[in-house]
Design an enzyme around this catalytic site. Sequence first.
Site, PDB file in Angstrom:
ATOM      1  N   HIS A  62      -4.267   3.318  -3.458  1.00 17.15           N
ATOM      2  CA  HIS A  62      -4.285   2.672  -2.095  1.00 17.15           C
ATOM      3  C   HIS A  62      -3.271   1.485  -1.874  1.00 17.15           C
ATOM      4  O   HIS A  62      -2.742   1.417  -1.051  1.00 17.15           O
ATOM      5  CB  HIS A  62      -5.775   2.550  -1.931  1.00 17.15           C
ATOM      6  CG  HIS A  62      -5.735   1.822  -0.551  1.00 17.15           C
ATOM      7  ND1 HIS A  62      -5.847   2.448   0.709  1.00 17.15           N
ATOM      8  CD2 HIS A  62      -6.040   0.546  -0.296  1.00 17.15           C
ATOM      9  CE1 HIS A  62      -5.970   1.632   1.622  1.00 17.15           C
ATOM     10  NE2 HIS A  62      -6.204   0.427   1.001  1.00 17.15           N
ATOM     11  N   SER A  94     -21.907  -7.788  38.693  1.00 16.00           N
ATOM     12  CA  SER A  94     -22.523  -9.143  38.349  1.00 16.00           C
ATOM     13  C   SER A  94     -20.999  -9.854  37.965  1.00 16.00           C
ATOM     14  O   SER A  94     -20.922 -10.969  38.208  1.00 16.00           O
ATOM     15  CB  SER A  94     -23.224  -9.252  36.892  1.00 16.00           C
ATOM     16  OG  SER A  94     -24.270  -8.488  37.044  1.00 16.00           O
ATOM     17  N   GLU A 118     -17.652  -3.288  25.356  1.00 14.26           N
ATOM     18  CA  GLU A 118     -16.767  -4.500  25.561  1.00 14.26           C
ATOM     19  C   GLU A 118     -15.720  -4.576  24.846  1.00 14.26           C
ATOM     20  O   GLU A 118     -14.537  -4.913  25.198  1.00 14.26           O
ATOM     21  CB  GLU A 118     -17.685  -5.719  25.138  1.00 14.26           C
ATOM     22  CG  GLU A 118     -18.934  -5.971  26.467  1.00 14.26           C
ATOM     23  CD  GLU A 118     -20.140  -5.273  25.921  1.00 14.26           C
ATOM     24  OE1 GLU A 118     -21.050  -5.337  26.686  1.00 14.26           O
ATOM     25  OE2 GLU A 118     -20.200  -4.527  25.042  1.00 14.26           O
ATOM     26  N   HIS A 162      -2.137  -0.784   7.163  1.00 10.69           N
ATOM     27  CA  HIS A 162      -1.659  -1.213   6.004  1.00 10.69           C
ATOM     28  C   HIS A 162      -0.586  -0.129   5.162  1.00 10.69           C
ATOM     29  O   HIS A 162      -0.061  -0.525   4.099  1.00 10.69           O
ATOM     30  CB  HIS A 162      -2.972  -1.102   4.750  1.00 10.69           C
ATOM     31  CG  HIS A 162      -3.836   0.256   4.884  1.00 10.69           C
ATOM     32  ND1 HIS A 162      -4.689   0.539   5.880  1.00 10.69           N
ATOM     33  CD2 HIS A 162      -3.487   1.338   4.160  1.00 10.69           C
ATOM     34  CE1 HIS A 162      -4.881   1.854   5.663  1.00 10.69           C
ATOM     35  NE2 HIS A 162      -4.272   2.165   4.707  1.00 10.69           N
ATOM     36  N   GLY A 176      -3.562  -3.452  11.763  1.00 11.64           N
ATOM     37  CA  GLY A 176      -4.039  -4.098  10.698  1.00 11.64           C
ATOM     38  C   GLY A 176      -5.588  -4.046  10.534  1.00 11.64           C
ATOM     39  O   GLY A 176      -6.307  -3.360   9.722  1.00 11.64           O
ATOM     40  N   ASP A 207      -9.347   6.845   7.497  1.00 12.02           N
ATOM     41  CA  ASP A 207     -10.906   6.814   7.260  1.00 12.02           C
ATOM     42  C   ASP A 207     -11.370   5.370   7.849  1.00 12.02           C
ATOM     43  O   ASP A 207     -12.768   5.527   8.515  1.00 12.02           O
ATOM     44  CB  ASP A 207     -11.445   7.026   5.788  1.00 12.02           C
ATOM     45  CG  ASP A 207     -11.265   8.330   5.441  1.00 12.02           C
ATOM     46  OD1 ASP A 207     -11.953   9.451   6.064  1.00 12.02           O
ATOM     47  OD2 ASP A 207     -10.507   8.874   4.386  1.00 12.02           O
ATOM     48  N   HIS A 225     -28.230 -14.799  26.378  1.00 18.13           N
ATOM     49  CA  HIS A 225     -27.328 -14.260  27.444  1.00 18.13           C
ATOM     50  C   HIS A 225     -26.625 -15.578  27.825  1.00 18.13           C
ATOM     51  O   HIS A 225     -25.699 -15.712  28.561  1.00 18.13           O
ATOM     52  CB  HIS A 225     -27.797 -13.794  28.582  1.00 18.13           C
ATOM     53  CG  HIS A 225     -28.141 -12.024  28.544  1.00 18.13           C
ATOM     54  ND1 HIS A 225     -28.836 -11.643  27.549  1.00 18.13           N
ATOM     55  CD2 HIS A 225     -27.739 -11.060  29.226  1.00 18.13           C
ATOM     56  CE1 HIS A 225     -28.854 -10.410  27.723  1.00 18.13           C
ATOM     57  NE2 HIS A 225     -28.276  -9.937  28.627  1.00 18.13           N
ATOM     58  N   HIS A 254       0.957  -1.150   0.008  1.00 16.64           N
ATOM     59  CA  HIS A 254      -0.102  -0.085  -0.091  1.00 16.64           C
ATOM     60  C   HIS A 254       0.975   1.100   0.126  1.00 16.64           C
ATOM     61  O   HIS A 254       1.373   1.604   1.152  1.00 16.64           O
ATOM     62  CB  HIS A 254      -0.882  -0.073   1.204  1.00 16.64           C
ATOM     63  CG  HIS A 254      -1.928  -1.241   1.273  1.00 16.64           C
ATOM     64  ND1 HIS A 254      -1.360  -2.465   1.497  1.00 16.64           N
ATOM     65  CD2 HIS A 254      -2.982  -1.452   1.169  1.00 16.64           C
ATOM     66  CE1 HIS A 254      -2.486  -3.146   1.536  1.00 16.64           C
ATOM     67  NE2 HIS A 254      -3.423  -2.671   1.277  1.00 16.64           N
ATOM     68  N   HIS A 265     -21.010 -15.828  33.963  1.00 23.13           N
ATOM     69  CA  HIS A 265     -22.491 -16.097  33.439  1.00 23.13           C
ATOM     70  C   HIS A 265     -22.242 -16.888  32.248  1.00 23.13           C
ATOM     71  O   HIS A 265     -22.665 -16.652  31.160  1.00 23.13           O
ATOM     72  CB  HIS A 265     -23.415 -14.997  33.125  1.00 23.13           C
ATOM     73  CG  HIS A 265     -23.695 -14.184  34.379  1.00 23.13           C
ATOM     74  ND1 HIS A 265     -22.749 -13.303  34.911  1.00 23.13           N
ATOM     75  CD2 HIS A 265     -25.020 -13.949  34.642  1.00 23.13           C
ATOM     76  CE1 HIS A 265     -23.392 -12.795  36.105  1.00 23.13           C
ATOM     77  NE2 HIS A 265     -24.787 -12.927  35.902  1.00 23.13           N
TER      78      HIS A 265
END
Length: 657
Positions: free
Chosen positions: A262, A381, A408, A71, A120, A158, A470, A31, A458
């Site tokens: 690119h 929890s 997460e 890249h 990457g 981007d 869940h 690239h 859980h």
Amino acid sequence: MKDLDMAQETRMANAIRALAMDAVEQAKSGHPGMPMGMADVATVLFNRFMKIDPAAPKWPDRDRFVLSAGHGSMLLYALHHLLGYADMDIEQLKAFRQLGARTAGHPEYGHADGIEMTTGPLGQGIATAVGMALAERMKNARYGDDLVDHFTYVIAGDGCLMEGISHEAIDLAGHLGLGRLIVLWDDNRITIDGDTDLSTSTDQLARFAASGWHVQSCDGHAPNDIAAAIEAAKADPRPSMIACRTVIGFGAPNKQGGHDVHGAPLGAEEIAAARAFLDWPHAPFEIPSELTAAWGRVAARGASARANWEARLQNHAARADFIKAEADDTAALPAAIAAYKARLSADKPKVATRKASEMALEVVNATLPQSVGGSADLTGSNLTRSKGMVSVKPGAFAGNYIHYGIREHGMAAAMNGIALHGGLRPYGGTFMAFADYCRPAIRLSALMGVPVTYVMTHDSIGLGEDGPTHQPVEHLASLRAIPNLNVIRPADAVETAEAWEIAMTSKATPNLLVLSRQNLPTVRTTHTAENLTARGAYLLRDPEDRQVTLIATGSEVEIALVAADQLAKEGLRAAVVSAPCFELFAAQPRDYVTKVLGTAPRVGCEAAIRQGWGMLLGPTDAFVGMTGFGASAPAPQLYQHFNITAEAIVSEAKNLI
């Protein structure tokens, strides 16, 4: 800078462009667009601002540079060659993207000095850098400006900003006020498919500003404009994003500005045109001595800064603690866990392994000051917070517990960044079913060999009424498929303590602790000093001349033991194997594996699908577990409904004997 210096800085940038286009052309792969477009920005950043010493790539107070747009790796490799990194000679650039070379297609952590992380997968770099910047502030709060005073710089494209993880990351960074984080956006308005207006209309500056960032724009080919923006960013207490308006492939006169530049070599004809356009009359991979010297002065400046820092460290009151944290010294933990295990075997608590984890963390966090906990808005929890832990808050970084919010993926990436930064050892929790949201960052932990600990509670249909959305059934199998990741599902409080010892003493492997919601009895009622969980699997019961072997993990070990008792009443001899970690068991000597598994037929039991049990069960062996998704009901009813019972194990065992 003087006019002569400005001209030289432009030529320094052109050296990056030339090396990038030559290496990609020689490899016939790569690239060139981003390295050529961002060469001016990178040159100004390193020439005027970066604090690094190529002779000491792991110097703790260096500035961090993350090429989130991985890249464009030739930008990084060219910089490292020009700066004089010992392992990045010209032959490495000539071997770009070739087997065995340090110059992989995307930057790989551990393959070459100075690469701060593997990039990457777009968005991972900027999100991981948030963890690095957070670690810098947390360490600064502990040791002060004399020892910790550096910036984290990111070049992002981007793609990095379109990926969803970027929003989690910038939201967290803006909330915490991570003013030592500066993102340089390659605003070239091009993606692989074409112009960015094909797929996005987002005002990125407004998006970052809405998340509490300092935002600016600059001409990405005007050195003084770039420098002024970086100066303003460094002076602002907020994290900063600079939109660097660039032309992709700048310097290739017939291809610059278009998406074709690119990800493909320019070709001999366009490279010749670029050499004329840039006034670069040198042979491929040839750098004039005056430019080598100019880049060498950047390294010399960093060497001087490092020497001054080492002098400060030598006389600093916290020197010993700082060095110990940087070395990630965990030597005291095994003895502390061993003593704790003895108490557990004597007390025989019946607790959920998530609660057992909280109990073990009292020992871990009291023993290891570098331990840093957290949760994705599930502290109550996951039970990831031990007594006395202090929350990290905006402007208050002296704590050791991070509230990642409902992010997460961002949490997992930030923990990678904290671990990569050094001096702190992170763990963080969420529900096991949400491991899917963390997976790309977990995979990078394993790929990089970063010892992050993921706490996944859980863990099965045992969570009950929240239902199949869940209740993880396929997650154990899918996570066990990731190389260099220990997936540990303990059966009781003793195994949970041992799991934490493994996780917090691991040096090059991440660990994922899979913990129950429902209470489980202590199955290890006789104390053993050895960490048996570290064996991956071991015999809990070993009758002479066994007729069948029952193998289970986590909450199903209790069921297997009951089944063994029922078989014994019928005069049938069943061995019981607890197998908390398949990966650690696979690493054991062959004679140990043979001893544990034996030659009798086997029945496996796990409240999950069978996939991944191939090492433990043969095609004629039986499995008691899940074949589909769960349901919403109290846990005991679900185990009966899905026939994950001692009676089912007994039936399968009798069919095999």
